[in-house]
Scaffold this active site. Structure first.
Site, short mmCIF file in Angstrom:
data_model
loop_
_atom_site.label_atom_id
_atom_site.label_comp_id
_atom_site.label_asym_id
_atom_site.label_seq_id
_atom_site.Cartn_x
_atom_site.Cartn_y
_atom_site.Cartn_z
N GLU A 55 -6.69 10.17 -14.34
CA GLU A 55 -6.60 10.62 -12.95
C GLU A 55 -5.47 11.63 -12.76
O GLU A 55 -5.63 12.63 -12.07
CB GLU A 55 -6.41 9.41 -12.04
CG GLU A 55 -7.56 8.41 -12.18
CD GLU A 55 -7.91 7.69 -10.90
OE1 GLU A 55 -7.23 7.91 -9.89
OE2 GLU A 55 -8.89 6.92 -10.92
N GLU B 89 0.81 -1.22 0.00
CA GLU B 89 0.00 0.00 0.00
C GLU B 89 0.84 1.26 0.00
O GLU B 89 1.83 1.36 0.71
CB GLU B 89 -0.91 0.00 1.24
CG GLU B 89 -2.25 0.61 0.99
CD GLU B 89 -3.04 -0.20 -0.03
OE1 GLU B 89 -3.13 0.25 -1.20
OE2 GLU B 89 -3.56 -1.26 0.34
N SER C 186 -13.66 2.11 -7.19
CA SER C 186 -14.86 2.37 -7.99
C SER C 186 -14.55 3.30 -9.16
O SER C 186 -15.10 3.15 -10.25
CB SER C 186 -15.95 2.98 -7.11
OG SER C 186 -15.51 4.19 -6.50
N ASP D 226 -4.43 0.40 -9.53
CA ASP D 226 -5.86 0.14 -9.62
C ASP D 226 -6.27 -0.22 -11.05
O ASP D 226 -6.94 -1.23 -11.30
CB ASP D 226 -6.65 1.36 -9.16
CG ASP D 226 -6.45 1.66 -7.69
OD1 ASP D 226 -5.76 0.87 -7.02
OD2 ASP D 226 -7.00 2.67 -7.22
#
Length: 399
Positions: A169, A41, A136, A181
């Site tokens: 993004e 992470e 999402s 992602d």
């Protein structure tokens, strides 16, 4: 996946016709999974290894070409309708909400050679909770990119589609995110995790065989918008630390440092930039080591060892990177007390959202009840729990 096998797709088709009416043009369908990051992470933008998997929560899109130049976006869960002209202004507009993800993807695909000669109308539905840390937004980007490319006969492979989603993004929305992602959603495989080197985009599929355990998503149900979090602040701290360390060591990314390298440089980093920066780098370096060890644990089917690494990861994200927050910490500490749980940690960017746990399948219901009760007592929120499976990545669905 066939339309007749998916009740939600049939409901999407019915809703689409209800909104837009019938037409001789064919309705196209695509589905994009959510993703969890098993471990690794906040190091995808630091050149590190990550270990994500696409999972069986889905965002679905139905799309149909129009005979004019109008573009219409609708979502089942929102009353907002966004309309544009094919050759009109598709630039970022904060008031356009989710339409920005679609417009950014459309513009960047056109840059790559997609030729759209007509307008189109689409409808979105999703099982993926928004702002929860299981991607999402990336699911929306990739699902739309896949379906619009199919609709206009534009060939693009999964890696390039993922890169395009990241551009949306980074350049269109101004979010300094990495590629994990989009890559995991584009390249996911059923019952496989994806060991991805974010600095080179080299990847390897790792069998994700968890029997008799399940990977459980624990949703804090306290959404946050990534662009409003401290995500960009952490990235800037890492960039500042990297610039300092490059004076001492020939590295391109923080995750190029080994644990032993870091220990030699730690004191100088803390003295010059501050102890906070040393903690940020320590997380990146030790997390990189945990990813390597976790991949080996999965290959050796040692789930308990994997669980230990998950626990260590969460504590590092809490103490060194400071991105967990009250809600995710409450879920973590409640989960690891349960006998059925062999490991847990936050997943995603943090600051609320979701955590994951490895839980024995026979103990799932009791686990969810007890962890949920303690979480509510501590936070006032009601968590939701979902036992997930690794799934295939984004795809157009034949009907």
């Amino acid at each position: 996946m066939n339309l007749t096998d998916d009740i939600q797709l049939q409901e999407l088709k019915n809703a689409f016709i209800s909104f837009y009416g019938n037409s001789e043009e064919k309705i196209i369908f695509a589905a994009s999974p959510a993703r969890i990051n098993i471990i690794g992470e906040h190091i995808d933008y630091n050149g590190g290894l990550v270990l994500p998997a696409s999972v069986n929560l889905y965002l679905r899109i139905a799309l149909r070409k129009r005979r004019d130049k109008k573009i219409i976006y609708r979502s089942v869960k929102s009353e907002k309708v966004f309309e544009f002209e094919l050759d009109g202004n598709l630039a970022f507009d904060e008031e356009k909400d989710y339409a920005n993800y679609l417009n950014g993807m459309f513009l960047f695909l056109k840059e790559r050679g997609l030729k759209a000669d007509t307008g189109f109308e689409l409808l979105i539905t999703s099982d993926i909770p928004q702002g929860s840390g299981i991607s999402s937004s990336a699911a929306l980007e990739l699902c739309f990119g896949k379906i619009i490319s199919h609709a206009f006969d534009f060939e693009i492979n999964g890696v390039e589609l993922a890169k395009t989603g990241r551009r949306v993004e980074n350049e269109f929305l101004g979010l300094k995110s990495g590629i994990m992602d989009q890559f995991s959603i584009a390249m996911g495989k059923k019952n496989q995790a994806l060991l991805l080197d974010t600095s080179s985009l080299e990847y390897e599929y790792i069998p994700l065989e968890t029997e008799p355990y399940r990977i459980v998503i624990m949703n804090s149900n306290k959404p946050r918008k990534l662009t409003e979090s401290k995500y960009n602040e952490r990235k800037e701290e890492c960039e500042k630390a990297l610039a300092f360390l490059q004076k001492e060591k020939d590295i391109n990314f923080l995750c190029d440092l080994s644990v032993s390298d870091f220990k030699k440089l730690e004191q100088g980093l803390a003295s010059n930039l501050g102890e906070k920066f040393a903690r940020r780098v320590r997380h990146c370096v030790t997390e990189m080591d945990r990813v390597r060890r976790s991949a080996e644990a999965l290959k050796n089917k040692d789930l308990k060892l994997l669980g230990d690494y998950l626990n260590q990861s969460h504590l590092s994200l809490k103490d060194d990177y400071e991105v967990t927050g009250k809600e995710l910490d409450a879920l973590f500490f409640a989960a690891v007390k349960e006998k059925s749980c062999i490991g847990a940690r936050m997943t995603g960017a943090g600051f609320s959202g979701c955590a994951i746990a490895i839980v024995h399948k026979d103990g799932f219901e009791d686990f969810a009840e007890r962890v949920g009760k303690e979480y509510t007592e501590q936070t006032g929120f009601t968590a939701s729990f979902f036992a997930c499976q690794a799934s295939d990545g984004v795809s157009v669905i034949s009907v």
